[in-house]
Structures are given as structure tokens and as C-alpha cells.
Design an enzyme around this catalytic site. Structure first.
Site, PDB file in Angstrom:
ATOM      1  N   ARG A 238      45.648  41.516  45.958  1.00 40.46           N
ATOM      2  CA  ARG A 238      46.117  41.145  44.624  1.00 40.46           C
ATOM      3  C   ARG A 238      47.539  40.618  44.715  1.00 40.46           C
ATOM      4  O   ARG A 238      48.331  41.103  45.526  1.00 40.46           O
ATOM      5  CB  ARG A 238      46.161  42.369  43.699  1.00 40.46           C
ATOM      6  CG  ARG A 238      44.875  42.685  42.966  1.00 40.46           C
ATOM      7  CD  ARG A 238      44.547  41.650  41.887  1.00 40.46           C
ATOM      8  NE  ARG A 238      43.311  41.994  41.190  1.00 40.46           N
ATOM      9  CZ  ARG A 238      42.088  41.694  41.611  1.00 40.46           C
ATOM     10  NH1 ARG A 238      41.905  41.018  42.726  1.00 40.46           N
ATOM     11  NH2 ARG A 238      41.027  42.054  40.906  1.00 40.46           N
ATOM     12  N   GLU A 267      49.699  34.129  39.491  1.00 42.15           N
ATOM     13  CA  GLU A 267      48.698  33.075  39.682  1.00 42.15           C
ATOM     14  C   GLU A 267      48.024  32.737  38.345  1.00 42.15           C
ATOM     15  O   GLU A 267      47.911  33.609  37.495  1.00 42.15           O
ATOM     16  CB  GLU A 267      47.658  33.511  40.738  1.00 42.15           C
ATOM     17  CG  GLU A 267      46.838  34.725  40.341  1.00 42.15           C
ATOM     18  CD  GLU A 267      45.896  35.190  41.450  1.00 42.15           C
ATOM     19  OE1 GLU A 267      46.359  35.428  42.580  1.00 42.15           O
ATOM     20  OE2 GLU A 267      44.705  35.346  41.146  1.00 42.15           O
ATOM     21  N   HIS A 285      42.503  32.272  45.263  1.00 43.61           N
ATOM     22  CA  HIS A 285      41.808  33.520  44.886  1.00 43.61           C
ATOM     23  C   HIS A 285      40.279  33.348  44.987  1.00 43.61           C
ATOM     24  O   HIS A 285      39.560  33.445  43.993  1.00 43.61           O
ATOM     25  CB  HIS A 285      42.223  33.964  43.465  1.00 43.61           C
ATOM     26  CG  HIS A 285      41.958  35.417  43.213  1.00 43.61           C
ATOM     27  ND1 HIS A 285      42.731  36.199  42.383  1.00 43.61           N
ATOM     28  CD2 HIS A 285      40.998  36.260  43.674  1.00 43.61           C
ATOM     29  CE1 HIS A 285      42.261  37.431  42.355  1.00 43.61           C
ATOM     30  NE2 HIS A 285      41.207  37.495  43.124  1.00 43.61           N
TER      31      HIS A 285
HETATM   32  C1  GLV Z   1      38.488  39.898  42.918  1.00 47.39           C
HETATM   33  O1  GLV Z   1      39.645  39.640  43.020  1.00 47.39           O
HETATM   34  C2  GLV Z   1      37.966  41.220  42.728  1.00 47.39           C
HETATM   35  O2  GLV Z   1      38.730  42.151  42.459  1.00 47.39           O
HETATM   36  O3  GLV Z   1      36.737  41.368  42.810  1.00 47.39           O
END
Ligand code: GLV
Length: 324
Positions: A238, A267, A285
């Protein structure tokens, strides 16, 4: 009358069709970002929702939807949900653990390899027509094989990343607050070390921690200063776990060899400092983004919603105290 549910972002039509067998579905196949105000408006009168990690499910949003019984995130991370507010309001919250471990581990490795062998910069150079001839000492990278892989956060995805290191004959170190049980550790062929040792000894450090106030900037200037200048940092967890400004300074100043980043502070508006650097591999991401995994995540979230609104305990309930 069927309960009314919201699907907050565009998903596969198969998922909408599945939900439509149980609910009256308000979808968002146009994929308009709803934000706090949009979520408040669209959650009004809804019994539940399938939500994304990009949806701010704040105490305010939850309070504005008194009919709400379940929020089912199609993500493993759930730092977008105020879990305490859900619990206070009697709203079940769920996530999608397990189904994305392999795909996310694969991306961690893709970024690790890309950073080690300088793939993004080499490719840009080639595309720009700058390759005038092969040279013996050209685009020298870092060896992955026989290096030390460090993993910070050794949950399911961390363990999956560790197992992939066997083929590269790597030494695998990890740190988490509570070491894994001995047999699980042996199954990963990984050794627990304290955080400082992990930072000092890793040639490649992969971050796989959930984001919370406790993990905010867990990698900042002080931690980066402990790392080898030849090391690479990979973040597929994250944004906010890494102090991006400090990382950019370390990459720019040659205090760290490279980085592979899939997630960023703020982001999608990532720090522009990353864009001027050749020693960082950047992806938007996409950790869990294969068709089959994204389908499995959405269907897992749908299973949770169907169970929750059908009076069953959802399989991935995050606040079990709410289930009566
Ligand atoms: C994606 O970032 C998730 O947490 O599944």
C-alpha cells in the site's frame, strides 16, 4: 422484494449477473469515481455493497446509510473502510484474502526482476533509438540468484513470495512482529530476523504489510539509510508504508540502487519525482490484476454479500462481533 445493493466500480458482467439473481443491483459500469458524496448518495436505501479499495468508506459515509448491513470489499486490503464505524453501526465488513496471493507475489517478482536488471530504463533507451551497438559493459544490472531476499510482513502473500525464491537459490530473511510457527517457517525456507537486520542484510526488500497508522512510513529516511546502497526496495502492498519523498531522495542520491513500486502515496497522483528517475520500475497498482484473479476477487466479494444479506456468516467477515 429483493434487497437493493450497490456495486461501486465497474466489474465483470458475470458478477453483476450473479448478484442480480439475489438483489436489485445499482451498478456503476461507467466506472465514475463516487467519492464521499457519491457514495453517500448511492448507498442511500441499500442493504449492502460491493466496494473497492479506492472507495472512502468513512464513518460519515456509513452513518449516512442506516439501511446498510454489509460492505464487501473486492480487495484484501481494507484500510479504506472505517471498521470501527462499521461495527458501531452493525455493518458487516468483508475482504478477499487468499485468492490473490499468487498473482500479487508474481508482480512482486516482476518488479524485483525489472529493478534488478534495469528493464524499464533499458527498454526506454532502446525504443528511443539510442542503441547504436552492443557493448560488453552496457546496462549492467544486479544478480538476483544467490542474493538475499528480505520480506517485511510475512502473511500469505509474503510466504508466497518466499517460496518463489527457491528457484533463484536465494537466502530468505523475513520480519514480522510474531515469528511464523516453526513448520510454516521451514515450509518457506525463511529465517526470522529483527527489522534492523532485515534492512541491513537484504539485497532485495519486499514490503507486504497492510497499511494502518502503525505502518505509516515504516520505511522512511532512517530505514533507507540502513539498507545497502546496492539494494532494491519493492512495494506491492500500500502507498504510505514508504515515505515516497525519502525514497526518491535515496534513489536520486545513489543511496539505494533501485526500486519497484506498484503503490504510491496519494495515488493515482504519484510523486512526480519518481518520473525523472531511471532506477525505479513503476506500475499502476496492478498487483492482483490478472483476469482470473480479479474475477475470483469479485466473486468472493459477491459470495460474502450473498451470505451476509441471506442471514449467513460471510466467509471473510472482518468484524465477527457484528454477526448475530
Ligand atoms: C489490492 O490492493 C488489494 O488490497 O486487494
Amino acid at each position: 422484494m429483493k434487497p437493493r445493493v450497490l456495486v461501486s466500480r465497474a466489474v465483470f458482467p458475470e458478477v453483476i449477473a450473479r448478484l442480480a439473481g439475489h438483489f436489485e443491483v445499482d451498478d456503476n459500469q461507467a466506472d465514475v469515481i463516487l467519492g464521499v458524496d457519491g457514495l453517500k448518495a448511492r448507498l442511500a436505501g441499500k442493504a449492502g455493497a460491493l466496494t473497492a479499495a479506492t472507495d472512502p468508506l468513512t464513518a460519515d459515509v456509513i452513518a449516512a446509510a442506516p439501511s446498510l448491513k454489509a460492505l464487501c470489499n473486492f480487495a484484501v486490503g481494507y484500510n479504506n473502510i472505517d471498521l470501527a464505524a462499521c461495527t458501531r453501526a452493525g455493518v458487516m465488513a468483508t475482504n478477499t484474502p487468499g485468492v490473490l496471493d499468487d498473482t500479487t507475489a508474481d508482480l512482486a517478482w516482476a518488479l524485483l526482476m525489472a529493478s534488478a536488471r534495469r528493464l524499464p530504463a533499458a527498454e526506454r533507451w532502446l525504443r528511443n533509438g539510442e542503441w547504436k551497438g552492443w557493448e560488453f559493459v552496457q546496462w549492467l544490472g544486479t544478480d538476483v540468484h544467490h542474493a538475499t531476499l528480505g520480506i517485511l510482513g510475512m502473511g500469505r502473500i509474503g510466504q508466497t513470495v518466499a517460496r518463489r525464491a527457491w528457484g533463484f537459490d536465494m537466502k530468505v530473511l523475513y520480519h514480522k512482529r510474531t515469528p511464523l510457527p516453526a513448520e510454516q517457517e521451514a515450509a518457506c525456507r525463511a529465517s526470522w530476523v529483527d527489522k534492523e537486520t532485515l534492512l541491513r542484510e537484504s539485497d532485495f526488500l519486499v514490503l507486504l504489510l497492510p497499511y494502518s497508522p502503525a505502518t505509516h512510513h515504516i520505511i522512511g529516511a532512517a530505514e533507507l539509510a540502513l539498507m545497502k546502497p546496492t539494494a532494491h526496495l519493492i512495494n506491492v502492498a500500500r502507498g504510505g508504508i514508504v515515505d515516497d519523498e525519502a525514497l526518491i531522495a535515496a534513489l536520486r542520491g545513489g543511496r539505494l540502487a533501485g526500486a519497484g513500486m506498484d503503490v504510491f502515496e496519494g495515488e493515482p497522483k504519484l510523486n512526480p519525482g519518481f518520473l525523472g528517475l531511471d532506477n525505479v520500475a513503476l506500475t499502476p497498482h496492478i498487483g492482483s490484476s490478472s483476469r482470473s484473479t480479479r474475477m475470483a476477487m469479485a466473486m468472493t466479494a459477491a459470495d460474502n454479500l450473498i451470505a451476509a444479506l441471506g442471514g449467513q456468516r460471510p466467509p471473510n467477515l472482518l468484524n465477527p462481533e457484528v454477526f448475530k
